[in-house]
Design an enzyme around this catalytic site. Structure first.
Site, PDB file in Angstrom:
ATOM      1  N   PRO A   9       0.903  14.389   1.563  1.00 22.80           N
ATOM      2  CG  PRO A   9       1.255  12.620   0.102  1.00 22.80           C
ATOM      3  CD  PRO A   9       1.780  13.231   1.371  1.00 22.80           C
ATOM      4  CG  ASN A  10      -3.427  14.332  -2.303  1.00 23.32           C
ATOM      5  OD1 ASN A  10      -3.400  15.230  -3.153  1.00 23.32           O
ATOM      6  ND2 ASN A  10      -2.919  13.136  -2.525  1.00 23.32           N
ATOM      7  NE  ARG A  17     -12.029  18.133  -4.275  1.00 22.93           N
ATOM      8  CZ  ARG A  17     -10.951  18.520  -4.914  1.00 22.93           C
ATOM      9  NH1 ARG A  17     -10.016  17.661  -5.210  1.00 22.93           N
ATOM     10  NH2 ARG A  17     -10.804  19.776  -5.258  1.00 22.93           N
ATOM     11  CE1 TYR A  22      -8.576  10.190   4.991  1.00 28.07           C
ATOM     12  CE2 TYR A  22      -9.470  10.923   2.890  1.00 28.07           C
ATOM     13  CZ  TYR A  22      -8.671  10.070   3.618  1.00 28.07           C
ATOM     14  OH  TYR A  22      -7.956   9.087   2.983  1.00 28.07           O
ATOM     15  CG  ASN A  73      -1.899  12.123   8.419  1.00 30.54           C
ATOM     16  OD1 ASN A  73      -1.552  11.178   7.702  1.00 30.54           O
ATOM     17  ND2 ASN A  73      -3.161  12.512   8.543  1.00 30.54           N
ATOM     18  CB  ALA A  76      -0.394   8.512  -0.224  1.00 26.58           C
ATOM     19  CD  GLU A  97       2.196   5.410  11.013  1.00 27.07           C
ATOM     20  OE1 GLU A  97       3.088   4.679  11.485  1.00 27.07           O
ATOM     21  OE2 GLU A  97       1.456   5.069  10.093  1.00 27.07           O
ATOM     22  CG  HIS A  99      -2.769   7.258   9.651  1.00 29.19           C
ATOM     23  ND1 HIS A  99      -2.223   7.779   8.506  1.00 29.19           N
ATOM     24  CD2 HIS A  99      -1.853   6.393  10.148  1.00 29.19           C
ATOM     25  CE1 HIS A  99      -1.040   7.244   8.309  1.00 29.19           C
ATOM     26  NE2 HIS A  99      -0.779   6.406   9.296  1.00 29.19           N
ATOM     27  NE  ARG A 106      -9.779   4.669   4.118  1.00 36.26           N
ATOM     28  CZ  ARG A 106      -9.206   5.783   3.653  1.00 36.26           C
ATOM     29  NH1 ARG A 106      -8.386   6.484   4.426  1.00 36.26           N
ATOM     30  NH2 ARG A 106      -9.447   6.190   2.427  1.00 36.26           N
ATOM     31  NE  ARG A 110      -6.730   4.016   1.843  1.00 38.81           N
ATOM     32  CZ  ARG A 110      -6.368   5.033   1.049  1.00 38.81           C
ATOM     33  NH1 ARG A 110      -5.334   5.792   1.368  1.00 38.81           N
ATOM     34  NH2 ARG A 110      -7.035   5.299  -0.047  1.00 38.81           N
TER      35      ARG A 110
HETATM   36  O1  CA2 Z   1      -6.372   8.701   7.480  1.00 38.01           O
HETATM   37  C1  CA2 Z   1      -5.381   9.399   7.237  1.00 38.01           C
HETATM   38  O2  CA2 Z   1      -5.057  10.368   7.915  1.00 38.01           O
HETATM   39  C2  CA2 Z   1      -4.529   9.089   6.005  1.00 38.01           C
HETATM   40  O3  CA2 Z   1      -3.174   9.367   6.318  1.00 38.01           O
HETATM   41  C3  CA2 Z   1      -5.020  10.009   4.890  1.00 38.01           C
HETATM   42  C4  CA2 Z   1      -4.337   9.768   3.561  1.00 38.01           C
HETATM   43  C5  CA2 Z   1      -4.373   8.290   3.181  1.00 38.01           C
HETATM   44  O4  CA2 Z   1      -3.610   8.072   2.004  1.00 38.01           O
HETATM   45  C6  CA2 Z   1      -3.836   7.404   4.304  1.00 38.01           C
HETATM   46  O5  CA2 Z   1      -3.956   6.053   3.903  1.00 38.01           O
HETATM   47  C7  CA2 Z   1      -4.612   7.637   5.587  1.00 38.01           C
HETATM   48  C8  CA2 Z   1      -5.031  10.561   2.455  1.00 38.01           C
HETATM   49  C9  CA2 Z   1      -4.990  12.042   2.662  1.00 38.01           C
HETATM   50  C10 CA2 Z   1      -5.767  12.691   1.558  1.00 38.01           C
HETATM   51  O6  CA2 Z   1      -6.748  13.513   2.148  1.00 38.01           O
HETATM   52  C11 CA2 Z   1      -7.796  13.931   1.376  1.00 38.01           C
HETATM   53  C12 CA2 Z   1      -8.706  14.744   2.000  1.00 38.01           C
HETATM   54  C13 CA2 Z   1      -9.780  15.206   1.304  1.00 38.01           C
HETATM   55  C14 CA2 Z   1      -9.970  14.855  -0.009  1.00 38.01           C
HETATM   56  C15 CA2 Z   1      -9.053  14.035  -0.634  1.00 38.01           C
HETATM   57  C16 CA2 Z   1      -7.954  13.583   0.057  1.00 38.01           C
END
Ligand code: CA2
Length: 165
Positions: A9-10, A17, A22, A73, A76, A97, A99, A106, A110
């Site tokens: 997700p996301n 953003r 990221y 990946n 969340a 896995e 990330h 963080r 997480r």
């Molecule tokens: O670091 C990673 O790849 C994560 O899997 C990214 C997830 C986070 O919940 C994990 O703890 C770590 C979040 C992905 C959301 O990505 C966004 C990118 C741009 C703007 C908002 C969210």
């Protein structure tokens, strides 16, 4: 060899953003990079994203029959999803896995991954390179598994394919 990447997700928001966490690449940029690296190494690469836990579970089932390795990946869902963990352990698809961020530097929520115990290993904190390193890990895993299989048929026991003893 066939490898499928699943994105949770996301991750479709990447590049729009939170670039300080990221990076600036979009998910489409990352898919293109991984596909190019795969093509250079004669690896067929699948690449998918969904915001829905159920869809990701369905895909794990499908990927387990169609691909050699899963790179995930789970975003969340990494920290919450018993369903994804059960899909990986139930299908026994060898899984890595990944990330983008170093989840251990963080927030504490997480630091816990529900899927890590059913994965071969985890790569976190290298940004887009986490995706490319996972491809390399699959190549090495395949080599190590082939050696382990040969040694097993020779009568030598090898439970861990990376065990060099
Ligand atoms: O670091 C990673 O790849 C994560 O899997 C990214 C997830 C986070 O919940 C994990 O703890 C770590 C979040 C992905 C959301 O990505 C966004 C990118 C741009 C703007 C908002 C969210």
């Amino acid at each position: 060899m066939k490898i499928c990447y699943l994105n949770g997700p996301n991750l479709n928001l990447l590049g729009t953003r939170q670039p300080e966490i990221y990076g600036t690449s979009t998910l489409a940029d990352i898919a293109a990079l991984v596909r190019k690296r795969g093509a250079d190494r004669n690896i067929e690469v699948g690449f998918r994203q969904s915001n829905s836990e159920g869809q990701l579970v369905e895909w794990v089932h499908e990927i387990a029959t169609d691909y050699d390795y899963l790179v995930i990946n789970a975003a969340a869902y990494t920290h919450t999803s018993v369903a994804l963990r059960d899909a990986i352990s139930g299908t026994q698809i060898p899984t890595i896995e990944i990330h983008l961020s170093n989840v251990y530097s963080r927030e504490e929520f997480r630091h816990k991954s529900l899927i890590a115990p059913v994965c071969v290993g985890q790569i976190a904190g290298f940004g887009v390179d986490s995706y490319l390193l996972a491809l390399e890990a699959c190549v090495r895993l395949k080599k190590a598994t082939n050696v382990a299989k040969t040694e097993t048929s020779n009568g030598k026991k090898k439970k861990n394919p990376f065990d060099d003893k």
